[in-house]
Design a protein around this motif. Structure first.
Motif, short mmCIF file in Angstrom:
data_model
loop_
_atom_site.label_atom_id
_atom_site.label_comp_id
_atom_site.label_asym_id
_atom_site.label_seq_id
_atom_site.Cartn_x
_atom_site.Cartn_y
_atom_site.Cartn_z
N GLU A 1 0.83 -1.21 0.00
CA GLU A 1 0.00 0.00 0.00
C GLU A 1 0.86 1.26 0.00
N SER A 2 2.01 1.21 0.69
CA SER A 2 2.91 2.35 0.70
C SER A 2 3.47 2.62 -0.70
N LEU A 3 3.85 1.57 -1.38
CA LEU A 3 4.36 1.70 -2.74
C LEU A 3 3.26 2.21 -3.69
N ALA A 4 2.04 1.71 -3.50
CA ALA A 4 0.94 2.09 -4.37
C ALA A 4 0.57 3.57 -4.20
N SER A 5 0.80 4.09 -3.01
CA SER A 5 0.41 5.48 -2.74
C SER A 5 1.48 6.47 -3.16
N ASP A 6 2.68 5.98 -3.47
CA ASP A 6 3.76 6.89 -3.91
C ASP A 6 3.45 7.44 -5.30
N ASP A 7 3.69 8.68 -5.47
CA ASP A 7 3.50 9.31 -6.79
C ASP A 7 4.78 9.22 -7.60
#
Length: 234
Positions: free
Chosen positions: A228-234
Motif C-alpha cells: 500500500e505504501s508503494l501504491a500510494s507513492d507518486d
C-alpha cells in the motif's frame, strides 16, 4: 552458503503482493524496485530491461560474491523456486510426499486454471465501464455479457466451487490442513473474485475463512503495508 540478494520488481495493481507475502512469511531479506502503470494500465517499458516480456512480478537474484544475476518470471515458477531454494526451515513445506506434490499442483493450478476465466471477467468488466458513447456502450455491454454468460462466468464459478470444496476437505487450507505456499499464491485471485463482485463471500464460507485467516498473519500485514505504501507513492 549465503543466500543471494533478492530483488522484487514490483508493479502497482499486479500480482506482486503475493511475492511480498511469501518472502515475509519466510522471513527473507529483500529489496523492492517499484514501477507504475501508464495511463493505459500497461506496465512501463523499463520492465523490459529486466525481462523481455516486461511483466511483473519479477524476481532478480544476485550472487553476493560474483554479482551474477538470475531473473525469475511467472508467479507459479517464482513461488516454486523460492520454496525449493529458500524455505530452509520448512515453514511452508509438507513432509508427506503426496502432500508436497499436491502443493506443486496448486502452484500450476492457480495460474493455469483459476486465473484465465478471472482475467476474462476482469477485461469484460473493464470494457463495460469504458467511457464510450451510446449506442456503442449498449452494444459493448450486450456483447460482453454474452461472452460472460456463455463462457467465463460459468467457468469461474466452476473453479471457485472446486476450491471451496478442496478447502473444506483440508481443515481450512488447500493442502494437508496447514499453511503452504499454495494458500499464499491462490489468495490473490480469490480476493479478486470477491473484490470485483464476481462472487459473494456468504456463498463461499470456506474460502472466506481462509482469506480471513491469512489476513491475520504478521507476514500478510507487513506485506500489505509495503504494498500500500508503494501504491500510494507518486
Amino acid at each position: 552458503m549465503a543466500l543471494p540478494l533478492i530483488r522484487v520488481h514490483w508493479l502497482n495493481d499486479s500480482r506482486a503482493f503475493r511475492v511480498l507475502f511469501l518472502l515475509e512469511q519466510l522471513k527473507l531479506d529483500y529489496e523492492i524496485v517499484s514501477y507504475r502503470r501508464d495511463e493505459d494500465f500497461r506496465a512501463p517499458a523499463e520492465l523490459k530491461k529486466v525481462h523481455p516480456l516486461g511483466r511483473a512480478p519479477l524476481i532478480e537474484l544476485e550472487d553476493r560474491s560474483t554479482g551474477k544475476k538470475k531473473v525469475l518470471a511467472e508467479s507459479g515458477y517464482i513461488f516454486q523456486y523460492i520454496l525449493s531454494h529458500f524455505d530452509t526451515d520448512g515453514v511452508l513445506k509438507n513432509n508427506d510426499p503426496d502432500m508436497a506434490e499436491k502443493i506443486q499442483y496448486y502452484l500450476y493450478y492457480a495460474e493455469g486454471s483459476l486465473h484465465p476465466p478471472l482475467t476474462v471477467e476482469f477485461v469484460l468488466l473493464m470494457a463495460r465501464k469504458a467511457p464510450v458513447p451510446f449506442p456503442i456502450s449498449y452494444l459493448v455491454g450486450m456483447v460482453t455479457r454474452k461472452i460472460s454468460s456463455k463462457y467465463s462466468a460459468g467457468e469461474l464459478k466452476n473453479q471457485i466451487d472446486y476450491v471451496e470444496a478442496e478447502i473444506a476437505k483440508n481443515q481450512g487450507f488447500l493442502v494437508g490442513g496447514k499453511l503452504s505456499g499454495a494458500d499464499i499464491l491462490i489468495s490473490y485471485p480469490l480476493m479478486s473474485v470477491f473484490d470485483l463482485g464476481l462472487a459473494q463471500k456468504k456463498d463461499y464460507p470456506n474460502i472466506s475463512k481462509l482469506l480471513d485467516n491469512l489476513s491475520t498473519l504478521d507476514s500478510y500485514a507487513s506485506a500489505k503495508k509495503k504494498d500500500e505504501s508503494l501504491a500510494s507513492d507518486d
